[in-house]
Design an enzyme around this catalytic site. Sequence first.
Site, short mmCIF file in Angstrom:
data_model
loop_
_atom_site.label_atom_id
_atom_site.label_comp_id
_atom_site.label_asym_id
_atom_site.label_seq_id
_atom_site.Cartn_x
_atom_site.Cartn_y
_atom_site.Cartn_z
N THR A 14 0.82 -1.22 0.00
CA THR A 14 0.00 0.00 0.00
C THR A 14 0.85 1.27 0.00
O THR A 14 0.59 2.19 -0.76
CB THR A 14 -0.85 0.05 1.29
OG1 THR A 14 -1.17 -1.28 1.65
CG2 THR A 14 -2.07 0.86 1.14
N GLU A 131 10.42 9.68 8.63
CA GLU A 131 9.23 10.43 9.06
C GLU A 131 7.99 9.55 9.06
O GLU A 131 7.11 9.67 9.92
CB GLU A 131 9.02 11.63 8.11
CG GLU A 131 7.90 12.55 8.50
CD GLU A 131 8.09 13.18 9.87
OE1 GLU A 131 8.96 14.04 10.00
OE2 GLU A 131 7.36 12.80 10.82
N GLU A 192 -4.74 -6.07 10.90
CA GLU A 192 -4.05 -7.13 10.17
C GLU A 192 -4.65 -8.49 10.52
O GLU A 192 -5.24 -8.66 11.59
CB GLU A 192 -2.57 -7.17 10.61
CG GLU A 192 -1.82 -5.87 10.51
CD GLU A 192 -1.35 -5.58 9.10
OE1 GLU A 192 -1.25 -6.52 8.29
OE2 GLU A 192 -1.10 -4.40 8.81
N LYS A 207 7.06 3.01 18.22
CA LYS A 207 6.95 4.44 17.90
C LYS A 207 7.33 5.30 19.11
O LYS A 207 8.01 6.32 18.98
CB LYS A 207 5.53 4.76 17.43
CG LYS A 207 5.19 4.04 16.11
CD LYS A 207 3.70 4.09 15.82
CE LYS A 207 3.37 3.38 14.52
NZ LYS A 207 1.93 3.16 14.34
N1 HSE Z 1 -0.46 -0.61 12.29
C1 HSE Z 1 -0.30 0.79 12.56
C2 HSE Z 1 -1.56 1.33 13.21
C3 HSE Z 1 -0.05 1.61 11.35
O1 HSE Z 1 -2.56 0.63 13.33
O2 HSE Z 1 -1.53 2.48 13.60
C4 HSE Z 1 1.34 1.58 10.86
O3 HSE Z 1 2.22 2.04 11.83
#
Ligand code: HSE
Length: 433
Positions: A14, A131, A192, A207
């Site tokens: 994507t 980023e 997912e 993150k």
């Molecule tokens: N899987 C992540 C989310 C997005 O659901 O925020 C990609 O970092």
Amino acid sequence: MSNPLNIAIAGLGTVGVGTVQVLQKHAREIAVRCGREINITAVSSRDKSKDRGVDLSGFAWFDDPVEMAKTAKADVVVELIGGSTGVALDVTMASIAAGRHVVTANKALVAEAGENIARAAEDAGVTLAYEAAVAGGIPIIKAIREGLAGNRVSRVIGILNGTCNYILSTMEETGRDFDSVLKDAQDLGFAEADPSFDIDGVDAAHKLAILASLAFGTRLGFKQVHIEGLRDITALDFVYAKELGYRIKLLGLAGQTDAGVYQRVYPCLIDQEGPLAAVDGSFNAVIAEGDFVGRSVYEGRGAGAGPTASAVVADLIDIAAGRLSLAFGVPAARLADLKAIPIKDRAGPFYIRLTVIDQPGVFADISSAFGHANISMESILQRDHDEAGNAHIVIVTHSITEGALRLALKGLEDHTAVVEAPHVIRIEDVWGE
Ligand code: HSE
């Protein structure tokens, strides 16, 4: 205009396809902004024959992305494969060894191997740009690394996972339970097939570790993040949270104090009038607090082709325009050691929901267990019997330590009237200390 910046893209999912689309659609504006064109010269993915809805015929095709990283005619390799080891790491290191900049959306890679990659990039005189790895389309890396560079940042708090935020918002809105909302989210493509990285908090922790390193100038400490996911949140907790004036959000919280740095990811109750409470669905948001800037808030789409590709292309434009940044704002060797504050040192209020047999004396026993642990309660609700004839007692404590909470719960562990393990959710004041 100068020579074009040539790029090779590894991974055409994507985000890869989104990146091709942004570069094609805005080619003219991008060339003006960077003073040169950005040309895709090569791509690599698993299945050459797949129709991805974009014309790839002008680009060299590589079945092997590592081979592409080594040999393609490219100044930059865009790594969109995913994973902290294996091919993604090989592509990244091969690109750097070949003197190519790397742009990636891969938070696992940056959080777990970012320091080594940054050192290799510095030695090779190239840049590592990421980023897109944190909060998708929100330019939070640039905001913290460059925009707040004059500050000492003391706290970063974020809704960093759109899948979790979508599940929590939908549970609250519909009153449905976690499993059924997760199943729908998977059917709709919001989660997912294997959702564990998202719902167990690992994605948000990757993150958060990146943001903490940038914000505090400390070494990456993904392994030191205290992580709890969503699986224990029930539909009922939303009902009581609302009654008490709260919403439930999965937050990443990192802060620097005299004692060190804490990094925590867990679902928590936040004031329903506060700044993050209105961030719903798949959106992300981050609050960063600096000593001169005060509080700053950033919100936007944290995932998806458009927002993530927007961030990837922003990095490419920076490189094309010659704005090369150190990955973590300082040379990797100058990142300070991270003294991690363990979760047991957190003090704060808690929400505790107990399911008990409705009989005389139970309330008194609960009060006594909490009194014994020196816990002062801010409010208590007792609500109707559930289908099994039990009562729910919901307690909101004043600020207490994790140790005091465990002591109180231990005191109730063997109580015959307490029929379920207590549901405990931390309460966080995202606007406070
Ligand atoms: N899987 C992540 C989310 C997005 O659901 O925020 C990609 O970092």
